[in-house]
Design a protein around this motif. Structure first.
Motif, PDB file in Angstrom:
ATOM      1  N   HIS A 131     -24.570   5.602 -24.581  1.00 33.72           N
ATOM      2  CA  HIS A 131     -25.291   4.391 -24.187  1.00 33.72           C
ATOM      3  C   HIS A 131     -26.152   4.623 -22.956  1.00 33.72           C
ATOM      4  O   HIS A 131     -27.265   4.143 -22.865  1.00 33.72           O
ATOM      5  CB  HIS A 131     -24.310   3.253 -23.956  1.00 33.72           C
ATOM      6  N   GLY A 132     -25.606   5.377 -21.982  1.00 38.15           N
ATOM      7  CA  GLY A 132     -26.341   5.597 -20.743  1.00 38.15           C
ATOM      8  C   GLY A 132     -27.480   6.585 -20.923  1.00 38.15           C
ATOM      9  O   GLY A 132     -28.651   6.230 -20.862  1.00 38.15           O
ATOM     10  N   VAL A 133     -27.139   7.836 -21.219  1.00 41.89           N
ATOM     11  CA  VAL A 133     -28.154   8.896 -21.256  1.00 41.89           C
ATOM     12  C   VAL A 133     -29.019   8.803 -22.512  1.00 41.89           C
ATOM     13  O   VAL A 133     -30.232   8.892 -22.457  1.00 41.89           O
ATOM     14  CB  VAL A 133     -27.481  10.282 -21.164  1.00 41.89           C
ATOM     15  N   LEU A 134     -28.396   8.600 -23.661  1.00 41.41           N
ATOM     16  CA  LEU A 134     -29.152   8.621 -24.926  1.00 41.41           C
ATOM     17  C   LEU A 134     -29.669   7.248 -25.334  1.00 41.41           C
ATOM     18  O   LEU A 134     -30.391   7.119 -26.313  1.00 41.41           O
ATOM     19  CB  LEU A 134     -28.289   9.201 -26.047  1.00 41.41           C
ATOM     20  N   LEU A 162     -17.341  16.837 -11.474  1.00 40.65           N
ATOM     21  CA  LEU A 162     -18.011  17.644 -12.499  1.00 40.65           C
ATOM     22  C   LEU A 162     -19.308  16.943 -12.845  1.00 40.65           C
ATOM     23  O   LEU A 162     -19.312  15.762 -13.191  1.00 40.65           O
ATOM     24  CB  LEU A 162     -17.106  17.740 -13.730  1.00 40.65           C
ATOM     25  N   ARG A 163     -20.425  17.655 -12.652  1.00 38.75           N
ATOM     26  CA  ARG A 163     -21.710  17.027 -12.952  1.00 38.75           C
ATOM     27  C   ARG A 163     -22.388  17.820 -14.064  1.00 38.75           C
ATOM     28  O   ARG A 163     -22.549  19.030 -13.968  1.00 38.75           O
ATOM     29  CB  ARG A 163     -22.575  17.030 -11.681  1.00 38.75           C
ATOM     30  N   LEU A 164     -22.743  17.108 -15.127  1.00 41.93           N
ATOM     31  CA  LEU A 164     -23.362  17.782 -16.269  1.00 41.93           C
ATOM     32  C   LEU A 164     -24.826  17.372 -16.370  1.00 41.93           C
ATOM     33  O   LEU A 164     -25.133  16.177 -16.468  1.00 41.93           O
ATOM     34  CB  LEU A 164     -22.645  17.392 -17.563  1.00 41.93           C
ATOM     35  N   ALA A 165     -25.711  18.351 -16.320  1.00 39.69           N
ATOM     36  CA  ALA A 165     -27.143  18.068 -16.450  1.00 39.69           C
ATOM     37  C   ALA A 165     -27.536  18.092 -17.935  1.00 39.69           C
ATOM     38  O   ALA A 165     -26.706  18.399 -18.792  1.00 39.69           O
ATOM     39  CB  ALA A 165     -27.946  19.086 -15.661  1.00 39.69           C
ATOM     40  N   HIS A 166     -28.816  17.780 -18.236  1.00 41.09           N
ATOM     41  CA  HIS A 166     -29.178  17.539 -19.639  1.00 41.09           C
ATOM     42  C   HIS A 166     -28.904  18.726 -20.550  1.00 41.09           C
ATOM     43  O   HIS A 166     -28.501  18.558 -21.692  1.00 41.09           O
ATOM     44  CB  HIS A 166     -30.648  17.086 -19.749  1.00 41.09           C
ATOM     45  N   LEU A 186     -32.295  16.538 -26.048  1.00 42.46           N
ATOM     46  CA  LEU A 186     -32.182  15.940 -24.721  1.00 42.46           C
ATOM     47  C   LEU A 186     -32.927  16.773 -23.677  1.00 42.46           C
ATOM     48  O   LEU A 186     -32.747  17.979 -23.576  1.00 42.46           O
ATOM     49  CB  LEU A 186     -30.688  15.872 -24.368  1.00 42.46           C
ATOM     50  N   ASP A 187     -33.824  16.123 -22.880  1.00 38.29           N
ATOM     51  CA  ASP A 187     -34.521  16.905 -21.853  1.00 38.29           C
ATOM     52  C   ASP A 187     -34.398  16.305 -20.456  1.00 38.29           C
ATOM     53  O   ASP A 187     -35.036  16.758 -19.509  1.00 38.29           O
ATOM     54  CB  ASP A 187     -36.002  17.100 -22.241  1.00 38.29           C
ATOM     55  N   ARG A 188     -33.628  15.251 -20.322  1.00 41.99           N
ATOM     56  CA  ARG A 188     -33.363  14.747 -18.965  1.00 41.99           C
ATOM     57  C   ARG A 188     -32.060  13.966 -18.987  1.00 41.99           C
ATOM     58  O   ARG A 188     -31.516  13.678 -20.057  1.00 41.99           O
ATOM     59  CB  ARG A 188     -34.522  13.872 -18.473  1.00 41.99           C
ATOM     60  N   GLY A 189     -31.610  13.604 -17.788  1.00 42.47           N
ATOM     61  CA  GLY A 189     -30.388  12.809 -17.694  1.00 42.47           C
ATOM     62  C   GLY A 189     -29.215  13.631 -17.197  1.00 42.47           C
ATOM     63  O   GLY A 189     -29.249  14.861 -17.187  1.00 42.47           O
ATOM     64  N   TRP A 190     -28.193  12.921 -16.766  1.00 42.18           N
ATOM     65  CA  TRP A 190     -26.981  13.585 -16.273  1.00 42.18           C
ATOM     66  C   TRP A 190     -25.785  12.665 -16.417  1.00 42.18           C
ATOM     67  O   TRP A 190     -25.933  11.447 -16.559  1.00 42.18           O
ATOM     68  CB  TRP A 190     -27.135  14.018 -14.808  1.00 42.18           C
ATOM     69  N   VAL A 191     -24.607  13.258 -16.384  1.00 43.65           N
ATOM     70  CA  VAL A 191     -23.360  12.490 -16.322  1.00 43.65           C
ATOM     71  C   VAL A 191     -22.525  13.098 -15.212  1.00 43.65           C
ATOM     72  O   VAL A 191     -22.414  14.319 -15.098  1.00 43.65           O
ATOM     73  CB  VAL A 191     -22.588  12.546 -17.653  1.00 43.65           C
TER      74      VAL A 191
END
Lengths: 114, 592
Positions: B465-468, B418-422, B495-500
Motif C-alpha cells: 500500500h505504501g511503496v507500490l 533495517l532499511r530496505l531501498a527500492h 520498482l525504481d524508488r521508495g523504501w521501507v
C-alpha cells in the motif's frame, strides 16, 4: 522372449527432402524404453544437420522420461554448437494428447512446435 | 566341478555289474575339456534308491532290466518328488533279446535297450550329462541373481529408511485437516510429500514427482527436502525457497531428470492460499459451493532451466469456509486398466463433483483408481487438505514448546534497524534476516511467531500500500483478488524508488518484556477509514489485533507501531491467535 505388442514402440529416422533436417519419428509409447534408440537416432548423424525434427504423429503417449530425452537432445545440440553450427530442435505433428502433456509440463515454452 | 553320480537300481547282481561296467568305461569330456569319470552307486530296490537320494543325491538313475519291470509308478513318483528342483532323469533298461518288445514304459524319461550298444549308451549318457550341467549352471545363475536381488532390496530398504527419516520434520500427521496417501510402485518412492509451518504460522506443503523411479529419483529428494525443511521454518518466502530448489536441482540432476512440483502456502488466519504448479497435474480446489477450480501448471518442472519465472507463476486464491484442495501425482491420472486406458482427469472430476458436501471424495478416488488399474505402473499419491479447518491454525508452535527450559531466558535491551531501498524491495524478504538475529537469543522463542506474523503484516502493508500504492479495495472481488497479485508482482519487479524502514527494539525488566516494532515507508501514509470492507480485504488488522498487545496507526502517516508484551516470571499461556481479539487497538477500522 514374448514382447507385448500392445505397447510396442519404435524409433525411425530419415533425412528430410531438402537434406537440411533429420526427422526422428517415434511410434507408440515414447517412454524410457526408447532411450537407446532415440539417442542413436540423433547421435549417429555426421555431420550434424541444421535441424532435428521430432515427428510425434505416431506417438500415443509421452512420459516424463521422454521429456527428459528431449532435454538431452536439446543439450546435445548445444554441445554440437560449441564446435560450429548449432542444430535446432522442433517438435512436429503433435496430437491432442501429446500436446496436453507438453503444455502441462510447460515444455511448449522451451521447444518450438510446428 | 562336482562328480556326476549315476545310481543303478537292479536286483540281479549280474545285470547290475554289466551296467556298472558299461558306465565305468565311459569317458566324458566336459565343456571345459576336463575329463571326469562318473561315480556309480548301486542299489537293489526302489526303496533303497529313495534312501540313496537322501544320502548322496544322484544326477541320473538307471533301472536295470529286472527292476524296471518290477518298479511301481508310485515309487517313481516318490523318487521324482524327492529329487528337488534340479531334474534327475530316470532311465529304464528294456530287454529286447527275449521275446516280444513290451510297450515302452511311460514312467521313465528314456530307455536303454538290451543288448547294449556301448556307443549308443555313451551318446545318451553324454547328452543327459550335458543337459544336467546346463540346468545346474542355470540354477547357479538363478541363485546368484536371487542373492543380488536380495542385496539390492536390502540397499533400497536402507535408502528408504533414510528417505523416510527425511520426512520426520513434516507436520503431515499433525492435523486431521491433512489426509494423504502415498503408494510407491517400488520400494523407493519417486513421489515426495513434505509439509511444515513457517514461523508466522502458514502451512507450506509440497508434492513433487521426479522423472523416473527408484533410487535415482529418490536421491533427488534429499536436496529438495533439506532445502524445504531448512528454509521454510526460518521464514524464507515461498518464492525464495522455490528459486533455491530450482537452482539446486538444475545443478545436481542429470540433464534428462527433473522434478515436477506443486507447492502451496496456506495462511489460515488471512484465508489466503498461494500455489505454484510446475508440471504437476492440476490440483483441484473444491469450493464449499461445489464449484471446482483446476490450478494448472504455469511453470516448467524444476531442474530443467537455470532461470525461473516463479513469481509470475504463483497463483493467489482467497479461501472461503469449507474449501478443500486436492493434489495428486500423475500416477493417479495414468493408472491404466487392462485395455491400456488411463484413469484420466475427467473421472477424477466426476468423483469430486459427485461428492457434494460430504468428505468421501478422498476414499472414493483411491477406491476407484484401485478398481480401475490392473497393476500399478507408477508411484501414486493423493492429498486432501481441508483449507479452513481450525486445526491448521496452530497455537502451539514447536518453537514455543520444545524450548521449555529456555522460556525464562533473558532477552535483554537492544534495538535493530533495517532499511530496505527500492532495489532490495524488488526481491528482499526481511523476515529471515530479522528472525536469524533473534535465533541467537534463547528467550526469543516465546514471541517468535507473534513477531513473524506482525512483521509480515506490517512489511506487506508498507510495501503493497505504501511503496507500490496498491489499493486493497481491488481485492473485493474474486477476479480482483487475482489481478491485485498480478499487479503486485509487476509493479514490484519494476520498482525504481521508495523504501521501507523497520525498527525493532526490545526492553526487558523484572516485570516483563516488551517488543516494539515500528515499520515506516516512503508512501503517502494511511488514508482515512475506507468503507466498506469486502470479504477479500481487510483481514490484516484483525490479525494484528489478536497477536499484538497494542497497534498504533495514525491516518495520514505511514508509521505503524506494534507492541508485543510478555510477563516476566513463568510464561503464562498466550492467547490463541485464532481466537477472538481481546487486546486494545487504537484505530480498529483501517484496513491493513
Amino acid at each position: 522372449m514374448v514382447v507385448s505388442d500392445r505397447f510396442e514402440s519404435r524409433v525411425t529416422s530419415e533425412i528430410s527432402e531438402n537434406g537440411d533436417a533429420v526427422i526422428i519419428r517415434v511410434a507408440g509409447n515414447f517412454d524410457f524404453n526408447m532411450h537407446r534408440e532415440f539417442q542413436r537416432a540423433y547421435r549417429n548423424v555426421a555431420p550434424p544437420p541444421k535441424m532435428f525434427l521430432v515427428d510425434l504423429s505416431a506417438t500415443d503417449h509421452l512420459d516424463s522420461a521422454a521429456l527428459g530425452m528431449l532435454l538431452l537432445l536439446r543439450d546435445y545440440c548445444v554441445e554440437v554448437g560449441r564446435e560450429g553450427f548449432q542444430p535446432e530442435v522442433e517438435l512436429m505433428n503433435v496430437n491432442a494428447h501429446v500436446s496436453h502433456i507438453l503444455s502441462v509440463s510447460n515444455f511448449d515454452r522451451i521447444f518450438s512446435i510446428r | 566341478m562336482s562328480a556326476f553320480r549315476v545310481l543303478i537300481v537292479e536286483s540281479e547282481a549280474g545285470e547290475a555289474a554289466e551296467l556298472s561296467g558299461l558306465i565305468h568305461s565311459w569317458e566324458y569330456t566336459g565343456a571345459s575339456g576336463y575329463i571326469s569319470p562318473a561315480v556309480i552307486d548301486s542299489v537293489t530296490s526302489a526303496e533303497m534308491a529313495l534312501q540313496a537320494y537322501g544320502e548322496s543325491p544322484p544326477n541320473l538313475v538307471i533301472f536295470g532290466p529286472t527292476s524296471a519291470v518290477e518298479v511301481a509308478s508310485s515309487q517313481i513318483r516318490q523318487l521324482r518328488q524327492s529329487s528337488g528342483i534340479e531334474p534327475v532323469p530316470i532311465l529304464f533298461v528294456q530287454d529286447l533279446s527275449c521275446g516280444e518288445p513290451a510297450a515302452p514304459p511311460t514312467d521313465c524319461d528314456d530307455i536303454l535297450t538290451k543288448p547294449y550298444s556301448p556307443s549308443l549308451v555313451q551318446l545318451k549318457l553324454a547328452s543327459i550329462r550335458r543337459f544336467c550341467e546346463f540346468s545346474r549352471s542355470l540354477m547357479a545363475q538363478r541363485d546368484r541373481l536371487r542373492r543380488h536381488h536380495a542385496d539390492f532390496l536390502q540397499e533400497q530398504a536402507n535408502a528408504r529408511e533414510i528417505f523416510s527419516n527425511l520426512g520426520n520434520e513434516s507436520c503431515l500427521d499433525g492435523s486431521p485437516a491433512i489426509r494423504y496417501h502415498l503408494s510407491p510402485r517400488a520400494v523407493l518412492n519417486g513421489d515426495l510429500l513434505a509439509a511444515t509451518y513457517t514461523p508466522d504460522g502458514k502451512l507450506v506443503l509440497m508434492l513433487g514427482d521426479f522423472a523416473g523411479h527408484g533410487l535415482a529419483a529418490a536421491v533427488g529428494a534429499v536436496p529438495l527436502t533439506s532445502i524445504f525443511y531448512s528454509m521454510m521454518p526460518r521464514g524464507f518466502s515461498m518464492g525464495r525457497v522455490l528459486r533455491e530448489i530450482n537452482r539446486k536441482l538444475y545443478d545436481i540432476l542429470p540433464r534428462q531428470m527433473f522434478c515436477c512440483l506443486a507447492m502451496l502456502e496456506l495462511d489460515p488466519r488471512r484465508m489466503h492460499l498461494r500455489l505454484l504448479n510446475a508440471g504437476m497435474p492440476s490440483p483441484c480446489l473444491k469450493r464449499a459451493s461445489g464449484e471446482l477450480h483446476l490450478l494448472e501448471s504455469r511453470h516448467l518442472p524444476f531442474g530443467v532451466l537455470a532461470t525461473d519465472q516463479i513469481d509470475s507463476a504463483i497463483v493467489n486464491l482467497r479461501v472461503l469456509p469449507g474449501d478443500r484442495l486436492y493434489l495428486w501425482s500423475d500416477g493417479i491420472h495414468e493408472a491404466r486398466n487392462g485395455k491400456g486406458e488411463h484413469f484420466g482427469e475427467s473421472r477424477l472430476m466426476d468423483l469430486l463433483r459427485a461428492d457434494c458436501g460430504g468428505n468421501q471424495a478422498f476414499d472414493q478416488i483411491l477406491m476407484a483408481v484401485n478398481a480401475h488399474a490392473a497393476e500399478q505402473h507408477d508411484d501414486l499419491s493423493l492429498v486432501e487438505l481441508e483449507l479452513t479447518d481450525s486445526s491448521l491454525c496452530r497455537s502451539d508452535l514447536p518453537a514455543a514448546d520444545h524450548n521449555g527450559e529456555r522460556k525464562g531466558g533473558r532477552i535483554g535491551n537492544w534495538s535493530i534497524e533495517l532499511r530496505l531501498a527500492h532495489e532490495e524491495l524488488r526481491t528482499a524478504d526481511p523476515l529471515p534476516h530479522i528472525l536469524s538475529v533473534l535465533a541467537q537469543m534463547p528467550g526469543a522463542a516465546r514471541f517468535q511467531e507473534d513477531l513473524a506474523i506482525t512483521l509480515g503484516e506490517l512489511f506487506r502493508n508498507a510495501l503493497e500500500h505504501g511503496v507500490l500504492e496498491l489499493d486493497s479495495s481491488i481485492k473485493s472481488t474474486d477476479d480482483g483478488f487475482i489481478r491485485y497479485y498480478d499487479l503486485l508482482a509487476e509493479r514490484r519487479s519494476r520498482l525504481d524508488r521508495g523504501w521501507v524502514n523497520i525498527v525493532l527494539s526490545c526492553t526487558e525488566s523484572e516485570e516483563g518484556g516488551q517488543l516494539n516494532l515500528v515499520v515506516e515507508d516512503s508512501g503517502s501514509g494511511i488514508q482515512e477509514i475506507r468503507e466498506p470492507k469486502g470479504v477479500y480485504a481487510g483481514r490484516g488488522l484483525a490479525l494484528l489485533q489478536t497477536v499484538c498487545s497494542e497497534v498504533h496507526l495514525v491516518p495520514g502517516s505511514s508509521r505503524v507501531e506494534a507492541i508485543i508484551r510478555w510477563p516476566a516470571a513463568k510464561p503464562t499461556a498466550q492467547e490463541d491467535p485464532c481466537g477472538s481479539p481481546a487486546n486494545a487497538v487504537q484505530n480498529p477500522s483501517v484496513p491493513v
